[in-house]
Scaffold this active site. Structure first.
Site, PDB file in Angstrom:
ATOM      1  N   ASN A 113       0.807  -1.255  -0.333  1.00 34.83           N
ATOM      2  CA  ASN A 113       0.348   0.200  -0.141  1.00 34.83           C
ATOM      3  C   ASN A 113       1.055   0.757   0.379  1.00 34.83           C
ATOM      4  O   ASN A 113       1.668   1.054   0.581  1.00 34.83           O
ATOM      5  CB  ASN A 113      -0.902   0.036   1.446  1.00 34.83           C
ATOM      6  CG  ASN A 113      -0.407  -0.220   2.294  1.00 34.83           C
ATOM      7  OD1 ASN A 113       0.712  -0.858   2.633  1.00 34.83           O
ATOM      8  ND2 ASN A 113      -1.442  -0.332   3.721  1.00 34.83           N
ATOM      9  N   GLU A 171       0.162   5.257   0.388  1.00 36.37           N
ATOM     10  CA  GLU A 171      -0.517   5.938   0.897  1.00 36.37           C
ATOM     11  C   GLU A 171      -0.311   7.324   0.480  1.00 36.37           C
ATOM     12  O   GLU A 171       0.681   7.763   0.574  1.00 36.37           O
ATOM     13  CB  GLU A 171      -0.834   6.155   2.384  1.00 36.37           C
ATOM     14  CG  GLU A 171      -1.721   4.624   3.549  1.00 36.37           C
ATOM     15  CD  GLU A 171      -1.832   4.152   4.601  1.00 36.37           C
ATOM     16  OE1 GLU A 171      -1.527   5.131   5.387  1.00 36.37           O
ATOM     17  OE2 GLU A 171      -2.232   3.520   5.123  1.00 36.37           O
ATOM     18  N   ASN A 172      -1.143   8.753   1.034  1.00 40.58           N
ATOM     19  CA  ASN A 172      -0.954   9.526   0.729  1.00 40.58           C
ATOM     20  C   ASN A 172      -1.223  10.803   1.597  1.00 40.58           C
ATOM     21  O   ASN A 172      -2.715  10.427   1.916  1.00 40.58           O
ATOM     22  CB  ASN A 172      -1.621  10.313  -0.839  1.00 40.58           C
ATOM     23  CG  ASN A 172      -1.448  11.663  -1.801  1.00 40.58           C
ATOM     24  OD1 ASN A 172      -1.544  12.698  -1.390  1.00 40.58           O
ATOM     25  ND2 ASN A 172      -0.157  11.550  -2.783  1.00 40.58           N
ATOM     26  N   GLU A 220      -2.677  -4.497  -3.229  1.00 41.51           N
ATOM     27  CA  GLU A 220      -3.011  -5.435  -4.707  1.00 41.51           C
ATOM     28  C   GLU A 220      -3.425  -4.306  -6.274  1.00 41.51           C
ATOM     29  O   GLU A 220      -2.157  -4.798  -6.917  1.00 41.51           O
ATOM     30  CB  GLU A 220      -4.342  -6.147  -4.577  1.00 41.51           C
ATOM     31  CG  GLU A 220      -5.542  -7.242  -3.239  1.00 41.51           C
ATOM     32  CD  GLU A 220      -5.325  -6.006  -1.914  1.00 41.51           C
ATOM     33  OE1 GLU A 220      -4.893  -4.567  -1.751  1.00 41.51           O
ATOM     34  OE2 GLU A 220      -6.117  -6.811  -1.050  1.00 41.51           O
ATOM     35  N   CYS A 247     -10.256  -5.546   0.167  1.00 46.53           N
ATOM     36  CA  CYS A 247     -10.866  -4.547  -0.198  1.00 46.53           C
ATOM     37  C   CYS A 247     -11.923  -4.451  -1.713  1.00 46.53           C
ATOM     38  O   CYS A 247     -11.300  -5.492  -1.968  1.00 46.53           O
ATOM     39  CB  CYS A 247     -10.432  -3.002   0.073  1.00 46.53           C
ATOM     40  SG  CYS A 247      -9.843  -2.461  -1.046  1.00 46.53           S
ATOM     41  N   CYS A 275     -10.338  -3.766  -4.907  1.00 46.66           N
ATOM     42  CA  CYS A 275      -9.146  -5.097  -5.025  1.00 46.66           C
ATOM     43  C   CYS A 275      -9.761  -5.992  -5.925  1.00 46.66           C
ATOM     44  O   CYS A 275      -9.445  -7.032  -6.424  1.00 46.66           O
ATOM     45  CB  CYS A 275      -8.029  -4.515  -3.852  1.00 46.66           C
ATOM     46  SG  CYS A 275      -7.530  -3.239  -3.665  1.00 46.66           S
TER      47      CYS A 275
END
Ligand code: THU
Length: 134
Positions: free
Chosen positions: A43, A45-46, A56, A87, A90
């Site tokens: 993953n 993130e931002n 994924e 999720c 995904c």
């Protein structure tokens, strides 16, 4: 395909590289292409939260960039003790490159905790063949 130790080892390493400064929830995904190669991602993130990527998505992007578009096996790994299932978005991302019988291994750093099929995760899916009818 019975021996998943290669997937698990790669996933464990990859998870330590997750960029998750906001959630602190480190995830990695590994997919095995039809060509036999493994593709991994984390993953990312931002600070603008919705812009973040799931693990994924990162793994699938690496696979497509390498010229592969079919998956025969997938593994998602989250923190110890968690059943880190993909999720909803995904599940659909995986469906683009796989069929309902795709094995999806759900792991934590101690090992694979559960194996399900993509069809179990995403029943009655809207798959790419729908638009490929002639
Ligand atoms: N996450 C994934 O990478 N894959 C999933 O399928 C579930 C969620 C990430 C997104 C976010 O960076 C963090 O987990 C917490 O939701």
């Amino acid at each position: 395909m019975a021996d998943r130790s290669d997937m698990l080892a790669l996933a464990r390493t990859m998870r330590t590289r997750a960029y998750a400064p906001y959630s602190k929830y480190q995830v990695a995904a590994v997919v095995r292409g039809a060509n036999g190669k493994l593709y991994a991602g984390t993953n990312v993130e931002n600070i603008a939260y919705p812009v973040g990527n799931c693990a994924e998505a990162s793994a699938l992007a690496a696979m497509v960039a390498d010229g592969e578009t079919r998956i025969i096996e997938a593994l998602v790994i989250g923190p110890e003790g968690d059943l880190c299932t993909p999720c909803g978005a995904c599940r659909q991302r995986l469906r683009e490159f796989a069929t309902d019988d795709l094995p999806v291994h759900i792991a934590d750093p101690t090992g694979i905790k559960k194996t399900v099929t993509l069809g179990e995760l995403l029943p009655l899916s809207f798959g790419p063949t729908i638009l490929r009818k002639t």
